[in-house]
Every structure is written in C-alpha cells, then in structure tokens.
Motif scaffolding. Structure first.
Motif, PDB file in Angstrom:
ATOM      1  N   SER A 242       9.782   3.625   3.988  1.00  0.00           N
ATOM      2  CA  SER A 242       8.719   4.232   3.284  1.00  0.00           C
ATOM      3  C   SER A 242       8.826   5.990   3.850  1.00  0.00           C
ATOM      4  O   SER A 242       9.707   6.154   4.755  1.00  0.00           O
ATOM      5  CB  SER A 242       7.371   4.011   3.402  1.00  0.00           C
ATOM      6  N   ASN A 243       8.070   6.795   3.555  1.00  0.00           N
ATOM      7  CA  ASN A 243       7.909   8.062   4.134  1.00  0.00           C
ATOM      8  C   ASN A 243       6.701   8.308   4.849  1.00  0.00           C
ATOM      9  O   ASN A 243       6.103   9.420   5.050  1.00  0.00           O
ATOM     10  CB  ASN A 243       8.109   9.200   3.091  1.00  0.00           C
ATOM     11  N   CYS A 244       5.798   7.205   5.126  1.00  0.00           N
ATOM     12  CA  CYS A 244       4.547   7.265   5.559  1.00  0.00           C
ATOM     13  C   CYS A 244       4.386   7.666   7.062  1.00  0.00           C
ATOM     14  O   CYS A 244       5.562   7.279   7.824  1.00  0.00           O
ATOM     15  CB  CYS A 244       3.869   5.717   5.494  1.00  0.00           C
ATOM     16  N   GLY A 245       3.637   8.272   7.454  1.00  0.00           N
ATOM     17  CA  GLY A 245       3.299   8.515   8.818  1.00  0.00           C
ATOM     18  C   GLY A 245       2.933   7.286   9.480  1.00  0.00           C
ATOM     19  O   GLY A 245       2.314   6.348   8.853  1.00  0.00           O
ATOM     20  N   CYS A 246       3.246   7.106  10.691  1.00  0.00           N
ATOM     21  CA  CYS A 246       3.019   5.780  11.450  1.00  0.00           C
ATOM     22  C   CYS A 246       2.002   6.243  12.645  1.00  0.00           C
ATOM     23  O   CYS A 246       2.452   6.789  13.574  1.00  0.00           O
ATOM     24  CB  CYS A 246       4.420   5.372  12.016  1.00  0.00           C
ATOM     25  N   VAL A 247       1.079   5.289  12.950  1.00  0.00           N
ATOM     26  CA  VAL A 247       0.181   5.157  14.280  1.00  0.00           C
ATOM     27  C   VAL A 247       0.583   4.128  14.982  1.00  0.00           C
ATOM     28  O   VAL A 247       0.251   2.800  14.440  1.00  0.00           O
ATOM     29  CB  VAL A 247      -1.240   5.222  13.712  1.00  0.00           C
TER      30      VAL A 247
ATOM     31  N   CYS B 130       0.919  -1.168   0.145  1.00  0.00           N
ATOM     32  CA  CYS B 130       0.034   0.034   0.114  1.00  0.00           C
ATOM     33  C   CYS B 130       0.700   1.192  -0.055  1.00  0.00           C
ATOM     34  O   CYS B 130       0.666   2.107  -0.620  1.00  0.00           O
ATOM     35  CB  CYS B 130      -0.692  -0.101   1.266  1.00  0.00           C
ATOM     36  N   ALA B 131       1.892   1.062   0.798  1.00  0.00           N
ATOM     37  CA  ALA B 131       2.982   2.274   0.868  1.00  0.00           C
ATOM     38  C   ALA B 131       3.448   2.600  -0.673  1.00  0.00           C
ATOM     39  O   ALA B 131       3.406   4.034  -1.210  1.00  0.00           O
ATOM     40  CB  ALA B 131       4.033   2.256   1.414  1.00  0.00           C
ATOM     41  N   ARG B 132       3.595   1.803  -1.358  1.00  0.00           N
ATOM     42  CA  ARG B 132       4.225   1.594  -2.859  1.00  0.00           C
ATOM     43  C   ARG B 132       2.653   2.354  -3.860  1.00  0.00           C
ATOM     44  O   ARG B 132       3.239   2.953  -4.805  1.00  0.00           O
ATOM     45  CB  ARG B 132       4.748   0.441  -3.698  1.00  0.00           C
TER      46      ARG B 132
END
Length: 478
Positions: free
Chosen positions: A139-144, A113-115
């Motif tokens: 990735s550069n995603c935010g993380c919860v 999904c990040a890709r």
C-alpha cells in the motif's frame, strides 16, 4: 521565517505537515473499549461522530474495531471487518478528502481498508506479523509502529547503596550502609527496550519497501506497562523524537493518566490528558491521539498560538452582490486585517464576474492574501464574524448561494489539509473558480502552477465557472 520542523508524514495521497501538532480523533466501534465502549455501535452514529470530530478540528480519524484494554477479548478479522468497514465507507463518502486511520492488528482487515481508501495503518502489535509488513509495503499508507510490552517484566524502582563515611583512623569494624531510593525506575533499560523495538520494526518496514517518511512511532502507553514506566517514557519523549520519525502520543484517558491526576473514572481524565499532551508537544511529539477532540483542539491551538511564532500564508475569496458592492469588499478587507494574529498582506483588484452556483446576479469578487497564526478552524470562525458584522444573512433554503452583502471563503492555507462539513482545505472548488484564479494573478506570478504544486487540480479557463467579465478597480482598504 524559518520553522523548527519541516517534516512531512506521507499517508496515502496525503502529505501531513508536522510544522504544527496534529490531532487524531479516536472512533471506537467496539462494545468493550475501556472508556467509550458501545457508544458508536451503530454505523450511522459512528459516521456522524467522525464528521463531528472533523468539524471540531481533528486532522485524522482513527477507527478501531477491537478493544485492546487490559483483559480484552480478541475478535476475529471477520468480526472486526464487520464493525469497521461500514463506518470507514460512510466517512469517506461524506468527506472524501478525510484522513482516516485503521487501528488493527489483523493483516486482512488492514488490506481491506487500504483498498477502501484509508490513509494510515495503526498496528498495536508493531508490524511484528510479516503479513502486516507485506500489506504495508503493497500500500502507500502511513504506518504507526507501536511498542507493546507483552508482559516482559516490570521494572522496579531504582535504588543505590551508599557507604557511610568513616574517619581515616577509626577502628576497624563493620560499616553501616544506607539506601538511596528513587521515585521511578531507571530510564536506560526501559528506553533501550522501547527504542530498540521501534527502531528494529521501522527498519523491517523500510527493508520491505516502506519509505522512511511513511513511518510514525508510538511508545504504547498503557500496553502492559506500569504507571511508573509510562511516566519514564513520557519524560523521554525527546529521545524518541531524536530517532527521526514522527512521534504519536496516545495517552488519552489511560490508567497512568489517572495515577498522576488522581482521577479514577476514565471518561473524566480529558483535562489531565491535555496536560500530558502539552508536555509531549513541547518535547517534540506532533500527533496526539485523543478521545475529546474539542477540548484537545482548544488547548493545543491556544498553546501553539501563544508559545510558537508560526505565521501561515492563506487566501480568502471575498464576494458581494448586494448594495454598494465595492464598499462591502473594502470593509471586509479592513475587518479581516483586524483579526487577532492575522494581517492582510495584499489584495487583488475587484472584478465583475458571471453568476455561478445558482446565484441570479453578477458578483463583485476579489482575493485577499493573508498571514495568520490562528488555526484554520479558528480563523474560519473569525471570517464568519466578518460576514455577520457586514449584515450577511444566510438562507438555509439556498445552501449559501443566495444574495449576500459579503461572502468570505477561506480557500487555501499553507501546509493545511482538512475535511469536514464546516471546512475543507484546500477549498474543494478552488480549481474551477475563475473568480478566484484570475484575481490571484494580481497577487503572484503563476497561481495555476502554485496551486498545482500544492495538489489542487486547476481547470482550463473555458471549463471554469464564474468567469471574470471586467475589472472594477482597486480596493482602497488601507
């Protein structure tokens, strides 16, 4: 004016300002979620529901393909991907600038999904899997990071033994004791566990290369916790906020919400959910994960507008190509200045501009700088009412680009990103419109630099549309 909270949550290509609360809309594409299982099994239905939530005011769409309700049946990564991938792809195709979160505990699904372009990884297992940590770091995603009790024992209600008073010269005999009981468990051991876990996992992510400003924490209400424990944790929201990470409140329709409200049917707990969300906001939580986005936005936007002084800078592009065009522009500015919690700061000169986007005649355009304390979706409705008052008639066949007495485009609001069919901020065509960029030069020294700093790509003058032809003069709106 100074704001209480300048924090930013960096999620992929997005910088989510937490100067005001943000709403995360829940999209479960599962057959067995506790309150809405099976409602969005069809990807087309799910995508349409996501777009509906965006139009209702959701800032984030959280897509989940595995139920985590009590007694849930775990699914394989392959099955989860089969459920979520078509939905995420559909959302990002329909609204490319939407902020999408993937709710998963499977590293393979998170990586996939990040890709695809999701901006947030929401891991109910709190990034305890080293592979999930690696996915986050790459990735550069935010993380919860969420806390899950995992059945580690239930805290009992607090009580203390009290000795009865005895006179100084009373004969020696057994002293009766009494017990003082409390309605809730002791806070300290519960919060040590929750805050200790969240802090440890956040540091693991940071050591792996995830920056501090990408991390959000969630105490995990309902995840193997009693109603008493959940209430203790909610009352300690300020302590969670003091850890220095954005706090996500995910209480929507949970069992403990039913316990404190007396509502047994999960789907009927939305008003009670809002009560707890408002309490969390007052204690510093800034992301609210909810099922009923329309109710949440109505409650939160109203509360925030009344409780907090929070004016934002904004720009409205106005145009007219029917009747007395300058008078139409002038009347529009006056009506904009009458919108509640909103004022006009300054107005550019009016300009004659070339036709664009299928319009057949030249247009008189100007740009209005405003300050408003309204949510952008509320402000947009007020701008549409200005058009209505001035006789704007929209022809569905011309997709908004036909003749108009007045057109009011909300093109920019400070610290706001939004995607949807109703409103996209910043306006997706802002950087290509000469009839917006040139009038903005009347309002600030260097609008191109201003917009580029705000992440808006700006076209070279020769590549723009709706070029300014001449100046029409000052609008006498005051």
């Amino acid at each position: 004016m100074l704001r209480q909270d300048y924090s930013i949550w960096r999620c992929g290509r997005h910088e989510i300002s937490l100067a005001r609360p943000r709403v995360m809309g829940i999209l479960n594409v599962t057959p067995d979620s506790f309150s809405d299982g099976g409602e969005h099994d069809d990807p087309k239905v799910a995508v349409d529901y996501a777009l509906q939530m965006l139009d209702q005011g959701a800032d984030i769409i959280d897509v989940g393909g595995e139920s985590t309700r009590p007694g849930h049946t775990p699914v394989s990564p392959e099955e989860e991907a089969k459920r979520v991938v078509p939905v995420i792809r559909g959302i990002l195709q329909a609204a490319p600038s939407a902020i999408v979160s993937i709710d998963t505990r499977h590293p393979a699904v998170a990586h996939m999904c990040a890709r695809m372009g999701v901006s947030i990884i929401n891991d109910v297992s709190g990034f305890t899997d080293p592979e999930m940590v690696r996915v986050a770091a790459e990735s550069n995603c935010g993380c919860v990071v969420m806390h899950w009790n995992r059945g580690e024992g239930q805290a009992t209600r607090k009580f203390v033994q009290l000795d009865s008073a005895r006179p100084a010269r009373a004969p020696q005999r057994s002293i009766p004791t009494s017990t003082r009981r409390f309605t809730l468990p002791e806070e300290a051991p519960i919060m040590r566990d929750v805050m200790g876990f969240l802090g440890d996992q956040a540091r693991i992510l940071m050591r792996a290369g995830v920056s501090h400003d990408r991390i959000c924490i969630d105490p995990g209400p309902g995840f193997d916790k009693t109603a008493d424990q959940d209430v203790v944790i909610q009352r300690a929201t300020r302590k969670l906020v003091s850890m220095g990470y954005p706090v996500l409140t995910a209480v929507s329709r949970k069992r403990f919400v039913g316990a404190v409200s007396g509502i047994t049917v999960a789907a009927d707990r939305d008003p009670a959910t809002m009560g707890i969300c408002l309490s969390a906001i007052e204690s510093g939580a800034r992301i609210l994960r909810v099922h009923d986005v329309a109710t949440a936005c109505q409650a939160i936007d109203s509360y925030w507008s009344v409780a907090k002084a929070d004016p934002r800078q904004g720009f409205v592009s106005i145009g007219s190509n029917v009747g007395d065009r300058l008078e139409n522009l002038t009347q529009a500015v006056r009506l904009i200045n009458q919108i509640p919690l909103t004022c006009v700061v300054q107005v550019s000169h009016a300009y004659e501009t070339e036709p664009a986007y299928g319009i057949k005649t030249s247009v008189a355009n100007a740009v209005v700088e405003i300050r408003s304390e309204l949510h952008p979706m509320v402000l947009l409705d007020d701008l549409m009412n200005v058009e209505h008052q001035l006789g704007r008639e929209r022809d569905p066949e011309q997709t908004g680009h036909g003749p108009r007495t007045i057109d009011c485009d909300l093109v920019y609001v400070e610290d706001e990103e939004h995607a949807g069919r109703k409103l996209t901020l910043p306006h997706p065509h802002l950087g290509e419109r000469d009839y917006v960029l040139v009038p903005m030069e009347d309002l600030m020294h260097d609008p191109v630099r201003f917009l580029m700093h705000a992440g808006v790509p700006v076209y070279a003058p020769e590549e723009r549309v709706g070029h300014v032809v001449s100046e029409l003069g000052v609008l006498d709106w005051q």
